[in-house]
Design a protein around this motif. Structure first.
Motif, short mmCIF file in Angstrom:
data_model
loop_
_atom_site.label_atom_id
_atom_site.label_comp_id
_atom_site.label_asym_id
_atom_site.label_seq_id
_atom_site.Cartn_x
_atom_site.Cartn_y
_atom_site.Cartn_z
N ASN A 61 24.59 48.82 32.68
CA ASN A 61 25.82 49.60 32.86
C ASN A 61 27.03 48.67 32.84
N LEU A 62 26.77 47.43 32.47
CA LEU A 62 27.85 46.43 32.56
C LEU A 62 28.52 46.16 31.22
N ARG A 63 28.10 46.88 30.19
CA ARG A 63 28.65 46.62 28.86
C ARG A 63 30.16 46.79 28.83
N ASP A 64 30.65 47.82 29.57
CA ASP A 64 32.11 48.02 29.58
C ASP A 64 32.72 47.58 30.92
N ALA A 65 32.02 46.67 31.61
CA ALA A 65 32.56 46.14 32.87
C ALA A 65 33.82 45.33 32.56
N ASN A 66 34.67 45.20 33.59
CA ASN A 66 35.93 44.46 33.41
C ASN A 66 35.89 43.11 34.13
N THR A 67 36.81 42.24 33.75
CA THR A 67 36.96 40.99 34.49
C THR A 67 37.62 41.34 35.83
N ALA A 68 37.49 40.41 36.78
CA ALA A 68 38.12 40.64 38.08
C ALA A 68 39.64 40.71 37.93
N ALA A 69 40.20 39.84 37.08
CA ALA A 69 41.66 39.81 36.89
C ALA A 69 42.16 41.14 36.34
N HIS A 70 41.36 41.76 35.48
CA HIS A 70 41.73 43.05 34.90
C HIS A 70 41.85 44.12 36.00
N CYS A 71 41.06 43.98 37.06
CA CYS A 71 41.04 44.99 38.14
C CYS A 71 41.96 44.60 39.29
N SER A 72 42.76 43.56 39.09
CA SER A 72 43.64 43.07 40.15
C SER A 72 44.47 44.21 40.74
N PHE A 73 44.51 44.28 42.07
CA PHE A 73 45.25 45.34 42.75
C PHE A 73 45.87 44.72 44.00
N ALA A 74 47.21 44.78 44.06
CA ALA A 74 47.92 44.08 45.14
C ALA A 74 47.39 44.47 46.52
N ALA A 75 47.12 45.78 46.73
CA ALA A 75 46.66 46.23 48.04
C ALA A 75 45.32 45.59 48.41
N SER A 76 44.44 45.41 47.41
CA SER A 76 43.14 44.78 47.70
C SER A 76 43.34 43.32 48.09
N ASN A 77 44.27 42.64 47.42
CA ASN A 77 44.53 41.24 47.76
C ASN A 77 45.12 41.12 49.16
N ASN A 78 45.93 42.12 49.56
CA ASN A 78 46.48 42.09 50.92
C ASN A 78 45.40 42.34 51.96
N ILE A 79 44.43 43.16 51.59
CA ILE A 79 43.35 43.49 52.55
C ILE A 79 42.38 42.32 52.66
N LEU A 80 41.94 41.83 51.52
CA LEU A 80 40.95 40.73 51.54
C LEU A 80 41.69 39.39 51.42
#
Ligand SMILES: O=C(O)CCC(=O)C(=O)O
Ligand SMILES: [Fe+2]
Length: 274
Positions: free
Chosen positions: A36-55
């Motif tokens: 199911n990973l054929r269309d997986a994204n890089t981590a940078a592609h999924c970057s989300f400011a709120a997630s960076n603030n949380i983690l």
């Protein structure tokens, strides 16, 4: 001509010599190519400011040492309400058939931010933020050089799981990453489980009410020491709580729930050596 007639028109030797090996190769090829990973994204592609603030970096360091971090109040009451409304609209599309009923008794559905499996964009809205938040964790991990890993892959699909509040639905103790060897599994199962073998970190976000009472059950029981059965602690699945843990280290179990229990999960993948 029916397939039976067509098959009986071939000689026994042809069936044994051609169709049988071709069938075996087909089964092996399906197992080898299954992902199911054929269309997986890089981590940078999924970057989300709120997630960076949380983690934060401090929490990533805590994740490295303890193997798990629990972050409460990631979603507001309104955001939880919107998410739960979206889940209600998806009811009827959940699937139990993929699950081994002896192991887990939840109902699941795979959801993605690009509106696959939901009826309209409007209905998806409430789940968009939870999906972005959990998928954004990969970027936070890479930024803080979590365990020195790189090239994390974030699947498009997140697991939405609903446990009925019947006092019996739960999930037996398990590890999210498959660490069994090819000799233990056999080549077919080994290939079939290639995605599960690459799970590095589990990110769960609970979508239950923020004031879910303790007696509603459904706690996530976690074992931090594989040598000891006794050393465990329970996490209440209070709405808005995010749990991030090392998928190859933290054994866990969902205790029976007395009230409906909803969680959305993203598995962050990478190529760690076993
Ligand atoms: O919902 C949870 O708390 C954990 C579920 C789980 O362990 C899983 O889906 O693998
Ligand atoms: Fe799990």
């Amino acid at each position: 001509m029916s397939w039976r007639r067509r098959l009986s028109s071939y000689s026994f030797d042809t069936v044994i010599g051609v169709f049988l090996p071709a069938g075996c190769i087909g089964v092996l090829a399906e197992a080898y190519l299954r992902t199911n990973l054929r269309d997986a994204n890089t981590a940078a592609h999924c970057s989300f400011a709120a997630s960076n603030n949380i983690l934060t970096t401090a929490r990533v360091r805590e994740l490295e040492t303890a193997g798990i971090v629990v972050i409460p109040k990631v979603l507001s009451g309104q955001q939880l309400h919107d998410a739960r409304y979206a889940v209600q609209l998806l009811k009827g599309q959940f699937d139990t058939s993929l699950n081994d009923r002896d192991v887990r008794q939840d109902q699941i559905q795979w959801v993605r931010s690009t509106a696959v499996g939901v009826a309209s964009e409007e209905e998806e809205d409430g789940l968009l933020l939870p999906i972005r938040l959990i998928r954004g964790v990969g970027d936070a991990l890479e930024r803080a050089s979590y365990q020195g890993v790189s090239a994390l892959r974030i699947p498009q699909d997140c697991q939405l799981a609903v446990y009925a509040g019947d006092g019996s639905a739960g999930y037996r103790r398990h590890l999210d990453r498959c660490t069994s060897t090819i000799f233990e599994l056999g080549i077919l199962e080994y290939w079939r489980l290639s995605d599960v073998r690459c799970r590095v970190v589990t990110v769960i976000l609970y979508l239950n009410a923020a004031d879910r009472p303790k007696d509603a059950g459904g706690s996530l029981r976690c074992w931090t020491n594989n040598e000891s059965e006794e050393e465990h602690f329970d996490i209440e699945p209070v709405g808005g709580t995010m749990v991030v843990f090392d998928a190859s280290r933290i054994r866990h179990q969902v205790l029976p729930s007395n009230s409906e229990r909803t969680a959305i999960t993203c598995w962050i993948h990478g190529n760690l050596e076993q």
